[in-house]
Enzyme design. Structure first.
Site, PDB file in Angstrom:
ATOM      1  N   LEU A 782       0.834  -1.202   0.000  1.00 16.03           N
ATOM      2  CA  LEU A 782       0.000   0.000   0.000  1.00 16.03           C
ATOM      3  C   LEU A 782       0.871   1.256   0.000  1.00 16.03           C
ATOM      4  O   LEU A 782       1.727   1.427   0.866  1.00 16.03           O
ATOM      5  CB  LEU A 782      -0.902   0.015   1.243  1.00 16.03           C
ATOM      6  CG  LEU A 782      -1.880   1.187   1.292  1.00 16.03           C
ATOM      7  CD1 LEU A 782      -2.993   1.028   0.273  1.00 16.03           C
ATOM      8  CD2 LEU A 782      -2.449   1.360   2.691  1.00 16.03           C
ATOM      9  N   HIS A 783       0.674   2.087  -0.985  1.00 13.50           N
ATOM     10  CA  HIS A 783       1.451   3.330  -1.042  1.00 13.50           C
ATOM     11  C   HIS A 783       0.570   4.514  -1.390  1.00 13.50           C
ATOM     12  O   HIS A 783      -0.273   4.446  -2.276  1.00 13.50           O
ATOM     13  CB  HIS A 783       2.619   3.209  -2.026  1.00 13.50           C
ATOM     14  CG  HIS A 783       2.249   2.748  -3.395  1.00 13.50           C
ATOM     15  ND1 HIS A 783       2.029   1.411  -3.702  1.00 13.50           N
ATOM     16  CD2 HIS A 783       2.058   3.433  -4.540  1.00 13.50           C
ATOM     17  CE1 HIS A 783       1.730   1.308  -4.991  1.00 13.50           C
ATOM     18  NE2 HIS A 783       1.727   2.522  -5.525  1.00 13.50           N
TER      19      HIS A 783
END
Length: 881
Positions: A782-783
DNA sequence: GTTCTAGAAC
DNA sequence: GTTCTAGAAC
């Protein structure tokens, strides 16, 4: 006295400011008796002729040895076909008055002009060439669609030199005898001359462009082949534009019938057949044909808007490139875009401030009123009843007042001075008095008095009196524009608008009330009914605008405050019959009630905000802390807006799933697409994951490491600034994996993003940022993308890149946090299809055929971001000064 | 995510 | 001929 006659070819004519007309003329011939000159636009030519006194004539000879005279005409009172009145002419160093009271014009010099104009002009028109960014504008539309009217209106008020090139009459027929042209004008017809051929049209266009003028190609231009030759005009160093007058066939036919009927050539039925045939074959232009800009107009209001845009275009101005207005032929349907278009489209029918229709147009409209579509009938109603009282052309919509501020702003019309016929002097006193009383009491707010017409008396009076009273202009201003389009047309953001309602609180009537109810849609009627059934003079009823209302979505208006002022019109209920003692009191009460209601809304907002900050997003609030500007409108509609957002998504989702499926199903589907362990990641997609798991190993590439996340520069930044905030939590690969338990992490990531933005803004305060997640990321882990909105990067190479940051594929961090906190997860759809949608500018939403064209457009586009982005801190920028 | 490349579009 | 897109490989 030696009196000479001279003829001028008018090379160009344009208005410079107000009613000053500048002409560049070429001296054609002269004799010893008089000087005549004439000006032309369109077939219905501006025709001015005069006898020049010796002195003035000599002046021309001396000053313009190169067969060029430059003349400015001021204070023009003319009437084509009648040719009377008087004009003031500035001819190089002289100002003269021309009296056109009869055909034997007289010309007399009045004063010396000190303008130091360039007398050594070198080659003819070279000056113009350098100053003008030329445009070749193709009008595209059936007979009766208003192409020629378009040209006329633009030429009337434009400050750029325009030439109209049309089939019927060539503009290079200046060598006609002056009397013959006079005849033409007096008869208001173009009976002279044979129909010009296309080659002649092109020749004329090229000629005009070479002289530095912009040209209208006033032919039907309905099929691509027809247009082909004209798009090549770009080789004359001109931008090729198209304006598509795609108006209802019935309207075109009605106008054609009217016109042909007048000349007695064509029977109505025949005109209808011609128009229908042409419309059947029409091919709408595409950018790919070679246009740098296409404007689609499907309503008369659209046409007026386009006229305004081109009229306002100075000789050196350029317009944004791209496809504007309605659906382009190469548009694939994109849910988000269609929503946007709907937003823009629908209310365009709802008001009309086009007061400059010709009488024939109005009557043509009338004939359609009863049985035409709603579109036509609504616009003709407006034409007949008139929202504005002003007969003059509606010019711009604002005076350059741009406000994106979050300061609660109330826009209000002058109450009772229109239909209720309240004395304007008295009303202006009361407005200023009440504004003065409340402006400081209300705190950090702004009040704006709005009037639709330029040269409005009430605005001038109020301005004058407010200035005398030294009322703070940052807190109170006046504004010329449509109160239902303050943001979209005037870039003026007003949370609250006042409506001069009728006592039943019903739509209709005319003026502001009709306009606001139309623009707001049925939602306002319903919401109003819930609050009150009627209203008394001197009181106000504040109505929250449902988020589904277009006025809310397009203009950002959250509340409408209905007010009823005193009535002095015998034709209306409760007439005070000139009892101004009572009238003034009621009007004072009305404004007091209005401002009180506004104050109360502002107070409630603040209350809501405070509650929201303490419970909702502490990190965010802390981080902003006055250093960065949260663009949130800070109103109690926040929750509603979110629910709209969601319902729109749901609709879109249903659409994309072939009509199947409840929310539950869509959840399932999104799980399959990008959820948990179901997605396999290629080796190349693991880079971020490795960084997150073992940041120490990638120390050189990492900006910041904490226990919970890692900040890195995007390896291929798609904008001047583009960083990633990587979550370090294992198993959190993408948005689909996010659950309520991750909320704290999401908020911290957001806050970290904001911290970095602050640093970037210290280096470049012009940057504007957005924070968000890709719906279906390519890279594992997740970014959060923190990306500046310039998109100025060589790494932004394709459609997918663009759409991944500029479509619903990009989920704003704000929305993600909100969604997870209210629903426990992010509802994802089959968003990957969004990546192949057409390319649209993220600011003005214009469509572009390919990425290079889009990139060159966004490099120049300064249109404010759409309201939804400006709300709730989706955009982050430096504090406004 | 990028790079490479065929072939479509201009 | 050049520009641009889109699909496959990595």
């Amino acid at each position: 006295m030696n009196i000479g006659t001279t003829w001028f070819n008018v090379l160009s004519a344009w208005k410079t400011q107000g009613c000053i007309l500048t002409l560049v003329c070429q001296l054609k011939s002269c004799d010893q008796s008089a000087a005549d000159w004439f000006v032309s636009s369109r077939a219905k030519t501006w025709m001015l002729a005069c006898i020049v006194e010796e002195e003035a004539y000599e002046e021309v000879e001396e000053e313009a040895p190169k067969d060029e005279a430059e003349i400015q005409v001021e204070s023009v009172f003319w009437n084509i076909g009648l040719v009377h009145g008087s004009i003031i002419v500035k001819m190089r160093h002289n100002v003269a008055t021309i009296d056109l009271s009869e055909i034997g014009f007289s010309f007399r010099r009045t004063e010396s002009c000190t303008d130091n104009m360039d007398t050594d002009s070198g080659t003819t028109s070279s000056k113009v060439d350098h100053q003008t960014k030329k445009i070749a504008l193709l009008l595209v539309g059936a007979p009766g669609s208003g192409k020629s009217t378009f040209c006329d209106k633009v030429m009337l008020s434009a400050s750029r030199p325009w030439v109209r090139v049309c089939q019927e009459k060539q503009t290079d027929t200046w060598d006609l005898s002056v009397y013959r042209v006079l005849d033409v004008i007096l008869q208001d017809t173009i009976a002279n001359g044979k129909a010009g051929t296309k080659v002649q049209c092109i020749k004329s266009a090229v000629g005009a462009l070479k002289e530095g003028k912009s040209v209208f190609i006033d032919r039907c231009n309905l099929d691509r082949e027809q247009r082909g030759e004209f798009t090549k005009l770009s080789s004359c160093d001109a931008e090729v534009h198209a304006v598509v007058l795609d108006l209802p066939a019935k309207l075109c036919i009605a106008r054609s019938v009217k016109r042909t009927g007048h000349e007695g050539n064509l029977q109505g039925g025949k005109a209808a057949a011609v128009v229908n045939k042409m419309l059947q074959k029409k091919e709408l232009p595409k950018l790919s044909e070679g246009y740098s800009r296409i404007t689609f107009c499907s309503t008369e209001n659209d046409v007026e808007e386009a006229i305004k845009i081109y009229s306002a275009l100075g000789p050196r101005d350029t317009l944004q490139s791209g496809c504007f207005g309605q659906k382009g032929p190469d548009s694939k349907v994109q849910a988000g875009i269609m929503k946007f278009l709907k937003k823009v489209e629908t209310p365009a029918n709802s008001t009309s401030h086009a007061k400059n229709s010709t009488s024939s147009e109005i009557s043509a409209d009338n004939s359609l009123c009863d049985n035409e579509s709603e579109k036509v009938s609504s616009s003709c109603n407006d034409d007949v009843k008139g929202i504005g009282k002003d007969e003059e052309m509606a010019e711009g919509t604002n005076h350059g007042v741009a406000s994106l501020s979050n300061i609660p702003t109330l826009a209000f019309p002058s109450i009772s001075t229109a239909d209720f016929q309240f004395n304007i002097e008295l009303a202006s006193d009361i407005i200023v008095e009440k504004v003065e009383e409340y402006v400081n009491k209300l705190g950090e707010v702004k009040l704006v008095l709005v009037d639709i017409s330029h040269g409005s008396k009430i605005l001038s009076l109020v301005n004058l009196k407010a200035a005398r009273k030294r009322i703070d202009s940052s807190k109170f201003t006046t504004f010329v524009g449509d109160i239902t389009k303050l943001y979209s047309e005037g870039q003026l953001r007003c949370n609250v608008i006042a409506n001069a309602a009728n006592w039943r609180l019903r739509p209709g009537g005319g003026g502001v009330n009709a306009a606001i109810f139309k623009a707001a849609g049925p939602e306002l009627e319903t919401a109003t009914k819930e609050r009150a059934k009627s209203i008394n003079p001197g009181t106000a009823v504040a109505v929250p605008l449902p988020s589904t209302s277009l006025l809310f979505r397009r203009e950002g208006v959250t509340h409408v405050i209905h007010v009823l002022g005193p009535n002095m019109n015998l034709q209306r209920p409760n007439c005070l019959k000139n009892n101004y003692h009572e009238g003034c009191k009621v009007l004072q009460d009305t404004y007091s009630a209005l401002f009180e209601a506004f104050a109360s809304l502002v107070k409630n907002e603040e209350k809501f905000l405070n509650e929201d900050n303490t419970s909702g997003k502490p990190e965010l609030a802390e981080s902003l802390d006055g250093k960065l500007k949260d663009h949130a409108p800070k109103n109690d509609q926040k929750v509603k807006r979110e629910s709209t957002h969601e319902s729109e998504k749901t609709k879109k989702c249903k659409g994309s799933q072939d009509g199947t499926g409840s929310d539950g199903q869509s959840n399932l589907r999104s799980d399959r697409i990008c959820g948990g362990t179901s997605k396999t990641w290629g080796s190349w997609a693991q880079a971020l994951y490795h960084m997150a798991m073992d940041p120490e190993r990638h120390k050189n590439d990492v900006l910041e490491i904490t226990n919970e996340f890692v900040v890195v520069n995007d390896l291929y930044p798609k904008a001047k600034r583009h960083i990633l905030v990587l979550a370090r939590k294992k198993g959190l690969d993408c948005l689909a994996d996010v659950r309520e338990e991750d909320l704290v992490l999401l908020r911290k990531m957001h806050a970290k993003g904001l911290e970095w933005i602050q640093m970037f803004l210290l280096e470049d305060e012009s940057l504007i940022f957005r924070l968000g997640y890709h719906s279906v990321p390519s890279m594992r882990q997740l970014h959060l993308h923190v990306i500046s909105q310039d998109f100025d990067s060589k790494h932004l190479k394709n459609k997918k890149h663009w759409n991944s940051f500029n479509s619903a594929f990009f989920h704003d961090s704000f929305d993600v946090i909100h969604e997870v906190s209210t629903k426990g997860r992010v509802i994802l759809e089959d968003d990957e299809q969004l990546l192949s949608k057409e390319l649209r500018c993220h600011r003005c939403q214009s469509a572009h055929p390919n990425l290079p064209r889009l990139k060159s457009h966004i490099g120049n586009c300064r249109t404010p971001f759409p309201p939804f982005l400006q709300d709730n801190g989706r955009l982050v920028h430096a504090p406004t000064k």
